[in-house]
Enzyme design. Structure first.
Site, PDB file in Angstrom:
ATOM      1  N   CYS A 180      -6.979   2.387   5.857  1.00 56.51           N
ATOM      2  CA  CYS A 180      -8.184   3.196   5.650  1.00 56.51           C
ATOM      3  C   CYS A 180      -9.447   2.318   5.584  1.00 56.51           C
ATOM      4  O   CYS A 180      -9.794   1.681   6.554  1.00 56.51           O
ATOM      5  CB  CYS A 180      -8.035   4.093   4.421  1.00 56.51           C
ATOM      6  SG  CYS A 180      -9.208   5.482   4.430  1.00 56.51           S
ATOM      7  N   HIS A 197      -3.627   7.628   5.952  1.00 54.38           N
ATOM      8  CA  HIS A 197      -2.914   7.354   4.703  1.00 54.38           C
ATOM      9  C   HIS A 197      -1.469   7.816   4.826  1.00 54.38           C
ATOM     10  O   HIS A 197      -1.041   8.759   4.164  1.00 54.38           O
ATOM     11  CB  HIS A 197      -3.591   8.074   3.536  1.00 54.38           C
ATOM     12  CG  HIS A 197      -4.829   7.408   3.039  1.00 54.38           C
ATOM     13  ND1 HIS A 197      -4.798   6.236   2.300  1.00 54.38           N
ATOM     14  CD2 HIS A 197      -6.130   7.736   3.177  1.00 54.38           C
ATOM     15  CE1 HIS A 197      -6.037   5.882   1.985  1.00 54.38           C
ATOM     16  NE2 HIS A 197      -6.863   6.772   2.514  1.00 54.38           N
ATOM     17  N   GLU A 237       0.960   6.563   3.562  1.00 52.10           N
ATOM     18  CA  GLU A 237       1.645   6.343   2.279  1.00 52.10           C
ATOM     19  C   GLU A 237       1.458   7.481   1.292  1.00 52.10           C
ATOM     20  O   GLU A 237       2.123   7.510   0.242  1.00 52.10           O
ATOM     21  CB  GLU A 237       1.148   5.041   1.643  1.00 52.10           C
ATOM     22  CG  GLU A 237      -0.185   5.105   0.920  1.00 52.10           C
ATOM     23  CD  GLU A 237      -1.421   5.099   1.824  1.00 52.10           C
ATOM     24  OE1 GLU A 237      -2.546   5.111   1.286  1.00 52.10           O
ATOM     25  OE2 GLU A 237      -1.236   5.074   3.063  1.00 52.10           O
TER      26      GLU A 237
END
Length: 311
Positions: A142, A235, A237
């Site tokens: 990011c 993102h 994750e």
């Protein structure tokens, strides 16, 4: 093999509830195996949440991984107990002499600022430079991806008219690279950002390879130096409820925010999210660890410095 984590890290108990096997450093030291050393520079405001999200994905590998956490010396987090930071994190200058097989640099809530206006920009730039001679492969996520591309390649970022917020469909441009082993032709990724990088700026830099993008959310993954650096704008994750928490937070603050795209079942927040990105996320981190960290790391970790100087 399990993750080797510092004893008492909050993520351990949280992940055990999900049947994820982790071990503390004492038990790991009894095994005659050199674990991969991975350092996480965690710039996200909710440190414990981000730790848990990343550890969950790093655990999905047969490789033993030893994690360290790095923090910015010139910045005091407001949303994480100081005791947690003191126990589990080290300043960069305490770690500058170490070598690592892998590194992850997270996003940060400073994306609408000019890079040089970020109070810790000089320290971040020093860490980025250090990683090139002390780390085999680095994931920039990011804001960190935008910052790394700007620092190394002068790639600019641009403000978006509204927040890029939701789950977006992506395609693979280089399907035979090991980072995409096992991927489908299309996959989904969460995004939550106010700025973007543009494909035309990536394509005109000889040292960069655009690996994946989306018609809606734009550039997703860029590679440099043969996989020693990956710049990821989304993102992957994120846990299932992270976007929901961000949405409710912004609503409570009266900020302009739309319902995250392609996230809630039937676009209805009361029905909860539809999780469609976890398979890809696990593949991404497993492939990175296996093909770009484990299979590329020198036999002796000290030789990473020589590898960095030659690349």
């Amino acid at each position: 093999m399990p993750l080797n984590l510092q004893k008492n890290l909050p993520a351990i108990e949280l992940l055990k509830q999900e049947q994820i096997f982790v071990m503390d450093s004492l038990r790991a030291s009894e095994q005659d195996i050199r674990p991969l050393r991975v350092v996480i520079l965690n710039l996200m405001p909710l440190k414990i949440t981000t730790e848990t999200d990343l550890i969950r994905l790093l655990s999905n590998t047969p490789l033993q991984v030893e994690l360290d956490f790095m923090k910015i010396k010139g910045h005091t987090p407001k949303n994480t107990p100081i005791e947690h930071m003191q126990e589990f994190y080290k300043d960069f200058d305490q770690m500058a002499g170490d070598y690592y097989d892998g590194m992850i640099v997270t996003g940060a809530p400073v994306e609408q600022m000019e890079f040089e206006d970020v109070t810790y920009w000089e320290e971040i730039a020093s860490i980025f430079n250090w990683a090139r001679t002390h780390v085999t492969s680095t994931l920039y996520i990011c804001w960190a991806a935008q910052a790394g591309l700007y620092h190394f390649y002068n790639v600019p970022k641009y403000p978006l008219p509204s927040k890029m917020f939701g789950i977006f469909r992506h395609t693979v441009r280089e399907p035979f690279l090991p980072i995409f082993r096992g991927f489908d032709e299309e996959f989904y990724v969460p995004h939550s950002r106010h700025t973007e990088i543009r494909r035309e700026d990536i394509l005109k830099v000889p040292g960069l390879t655009l690996l994946s993008e989306s018609e809606e959310s734009g550039v997703y993954m860029v590679m440099s130096r043969g996989g020693r650096e990956f710049f990821i704008t989304g993102h992957s994750e994120y846990s299932p409820y992270t976007l929901n928490d961000e949405y409710l937070r912004d609503l409570s603050k009266g900020l302009p925010i739309s319902v995250p795209v392609n996230y809630y079942r039937n676009n209805d927040p009361s029905q909860g999210p539809v999780v469609r990105w976890r398979g890809h996320a696990n593949l991404l981190f497993t492939n990175w660890l296996n093909y770009y960290v484990y299979q590329q790391t020198p036999f002796r970790i000290e030789d990473i410095q020589q590898l960095g100087e030659l690349s």
